[in-house]
Structure formats: structure tokens, C-alpha cells
Write a protein that holds these residues in place. Sequence first.
Motif, PDB file in Angstrom:
ATOM      1  N   GLU A 105     -44.158  13.386 -47.652  1.00 11.58           N
ATOM      2  CA  GLU A 105     -44.616  12.360 -48.586  1.00 11.58           C
ATOM      3  C   GLU A 105     -44.959  12.972 -49.947  1.00 11.58           C
ATOM      4  O   GLU A 105     -44.647  12.401 -50.999  1.00 11.58           O
ATOM      5  CB  GLU A 105     -45.834  11.642 -48.013  1.00 11.58           C
ATOM      6  N   LYS A 106     -45.605  14.146 -49.929  1.00 14.05           N
ATOM      7  CA  LYS A 106     -45.949  14.818 -51.176  1.00 14.05           C
ATOM      8  C   LYS A 106     -44.697  15.227 -51.941  1.00 14.05           C
ATOM      9  O   LYS A 106     -44.618  15.060 -53.171  1.00 14.05           O
ATOM     10  CB  LYS A 106     -46.820  16.038 -50.886  1.00 14.05           C
ATOM     11  N   MET A 155     -41.804  13.829 -51.763  1.00 14.38           N
ATOM     12  CA  MET A 155     -41.147  12.623 -52.271  1.00 14.38           C
ATOM     13  C   MET A 155     -41.826  12.119 -53.542  1.00 14.38           C
ATOM     14  O   MET A 155     -41.149  11.714 -54.505  1.00 14.38           O
ATOM     15  CB  MET A 155     -41.167  11.537 -51.195  1.00 14.38           C
ATOM     16  N   ARG A 156     -43.169  12.175 -53.580  1.00 15.41           N
ATOM     17  CA  ARG A 156     -43.887  11.738 -54.789  1.00 15.41           C
ATOM     18  C   ARG A 156     -43.575  12.630 -55.978  1.00 15.41           C
ATOM     19  O   ARG A 156     -43.549  12.173 -57.119  1.00 15.41           O
ATOM     20  CB  ARG A 156     -45.392  11.719 -54.522  1.00 15.41           C
ATOM     21  N   LEU A 157     -43.356  13.922 -55.710  1.00 17.52           N
ATOM     22  CA  LEU A 157     -43.063  14.863 -56.791  1.00 17.52           C
ATOM     23  C   LEU A 157     -41.578  14.896 -57.139  1.00 17.52           C
ATOM     24  O   LEU A 157     -41.167  15.640 -58.037  1.00 17.52           O
ATOM     25  CB  LEU A 157     -43.534  16.265 -56.389  1.00 17.52           C
ATOM     26  N   GLY A 158     -40.779  14.118 -56.422  1.00 14.76           N
ATOM     27  CA  GLY A 158     -39.352  14.105 -56.682  1.00 14.76           C
ATOM     28  C   GLY A 158     -38.641  15.352 -56.218  1.00 14.76           C
ATOM     29  O   GLY A 158     -37.571  15.693 -56.736  1.00 14.76           O
ATOM     30  N   LYS A 159     -39.215  16.057 -55.230  1.00  9.13           N
ATOM     31  CA  LYS A 159     -38.626  17.304 -54.741  1.00  9.13           C
ATOM     32  C   LYS A 159     -38.133  17.178 -53.305  1.00  9.13           C
ATOM     33  O   LYS A 159     -37.990  18.158 -52.593  1.00  9.13           O
ATOM     34  CB  LYS A 159     -39.649  18.441 -54.824  1.00  9.13           C
ATOM     35  N   GLY A 192     -49.898   6.275 -42.788  1.00  7.88           N
ATOM     36  CA  GLY A 192     -50.217   7.120 -43.931  1.00  7.88           C
ATOM     37  C   GLY A 192     -51.506   7.900 -43.760  1.00  7.88           C
ATOM     38  O   GLY A 192     -51.821   8.379 -42.671  1.00  7.88           O
ATOM     39  N   ARG A 193     -52.256   8.019 -44.853  1.00 12.45           N
ATOM     40  CA  ARG A 193     -53.448   8.871 -44.857  1.00 12.45           C
ATOM     41  C   ARG A 193     -54.508   8.414 -43.862  1.00 12.45           C
ATOM     42  O   ARG A 193     -55.160   9.239 -43.212  1.00 12.45           O
ATOM     43  CB  ARG A 193     -54.044   8.909 -46.263  1.00 12.45           C
ATOM     44  N   GLN A 197     -47.017  14.426 -43.989  1.00 13.41           N
ATOM     45  CA  GLN A 197     -47.771  14.518 -45.248  1.00 13.41           C
ATOM     46  C   GLN A 197     -47.030  15.376 -46.271  1.00 13.41           C
ATOM     47  O   GLN A 197     -46.976  15.046 -47.458  1.00 13.41           O
ATOM     48  CB  GLN A 197     -49.159  15.094 -44.979  1.00 13.41           C
TER      49      GLN A 197
END
Length: 266
Positions: free
Chosen positions: A153-154, A156-160, A234-235, A150
Motif C-alpha cells: 500500500e505504501k 502504491m501511494r508513492l507510485g513505486k 486496511g490500517r 502495508q
Amino acid sequence: MPLLSAAFAHPAAAALAAGAACAYGALAGWHTRVTQPQARAILSAAWVLHLLVLITSLLTHPVRFGFGPAISITAWLLLTVYLVESRLYPQMRARWVLAVMGMAAVLVALVFPGSHYPQLPSHWMPLHWALGIAAYGLIAAAVVHAWLMQRAEKAMRLGKMPETAMPILTLERLTFRFVGAGFVLLSATLLAGAWFSEMINQQVVWNHKTAFSVLSWASMGVLLLGRWRLGWRGRTAVRMLYISAGFLLLSYVGSRFVLEVVLQRA
């Protein structure tokens, strides 16, 4: 006061527990200031001290066991899994979390060493305990991997997402491997428990521990079936895993906590 007297009834175990807690605490506090080899050395030292605590506690007579020792053994098994995996996957990073968990587990077992068992109802009872604790350890490992997934994934979504981070698909695959292994051990634990219960009480005894264990087993089975037939990931999969792990935590640890701490009964 009774809790404190029980905690220090065995000075050797108490001293080892204090050493293990200090080692875990040192890593938790300095994890950003030490190199990878130094962190691994501190964690390995804590692992050895923790193992000595468990051995010393289990060799005492009469045997004591309860929710505190169960948490401590589970944390040690989880740390064992991490030490092995960190060799195979150097990019895995969970030292701070595991150090805090290890320190808390050792201290909880020190203060709440469990109830005395001067005479076990069956010589096979330790096998039931061992299966249950092993299931706890594997499912705890699955939960940690799901949390890491998790977090990845977070990021990756934030581009970090760092380039050296562990691939999400690898974390997902490891998560479900631990879920599958934990399900097999939990199934064996329930079968062994039913056999012991029928052998000792002439019938299968249903109580809170049994009910929560069956709920955990059933929800984990649904998760694996959903993964196999419907491709859950996933979730949805992670939430189902957390629910199953919550039921399992309530089964033995939760029921023993209520008996030993809330109700003050053995």
C-alpha cells in the motif's frame, strides 16, 4: 554458563542448528546477489536443516520445551507456508525477512532449549502444545502477510508499485484466511488447555499465560466480527491483528521467557 552448557548438551542438534543458521545467514546476506532459483534452493536447504534440528531436539530424552523451541517451531511453520505460497504466487517476496527470522529463531532455541519434562502430566499434553504452536504459526503467517500488504500500500501511494508485485487484494484475502484458521486453532488450544487443567488440577487455572491467550482470542474474534459485519480493512484491521498477535506472543513465549531467563526457574 548454564545456558551454554544446555545449548551444547546434544552435539548433533547443535551442529544441525549451526548449519541451519549459516544457511539462513547466507541467504540474508546474499539475497540481492542470487537468482530466484538459487534463493529458493538455499531457503529449502535451510528449511530441511531446521526440520532436522526440531526432530533431533524433540527426540531427546527427557523432552525439553520452552519459549526458544516454541519460537523455532513457529519460524519453521512460517517458512513452510512461504515455500508453498511462493509456488502459487511467484511474485511474493519476503525471503530476506524470513531468513533473518529463521536464523534468529534457530539461535534462540540453541541457547535457550527450555526446561526438562521427565514425566508429562498427561499423555495428551503434546496435543495441546501442537495446537498452540500451530496457532502461533498461522497467526505469524497472517502478521507477515499484513506487513507485506502495508508495504504494498505504501509503495502504491508513492507510485513505486512494480507491475509484477502481488495484488493488495490477494494479500488481504490471504491475511484473513490465516487469521480465520489461526482463530479456529487458538479456540481449540484454549478448550484443550481448559480440559487438561481441569483434569490435572480439578479446576481451570488462571495465570498470565491463560489471560493473555484469552485476550488474544477475544481481540481476534472482534477483528473477524468487524471484518464480517463492518467491513474492516486496511490500517484498522492490521492494527487489530498486531494487537492480537502481541497478546498471543506474551501468553506462552512471554511467560516462559520471564520464567526461564529473568527468574531462572523451570
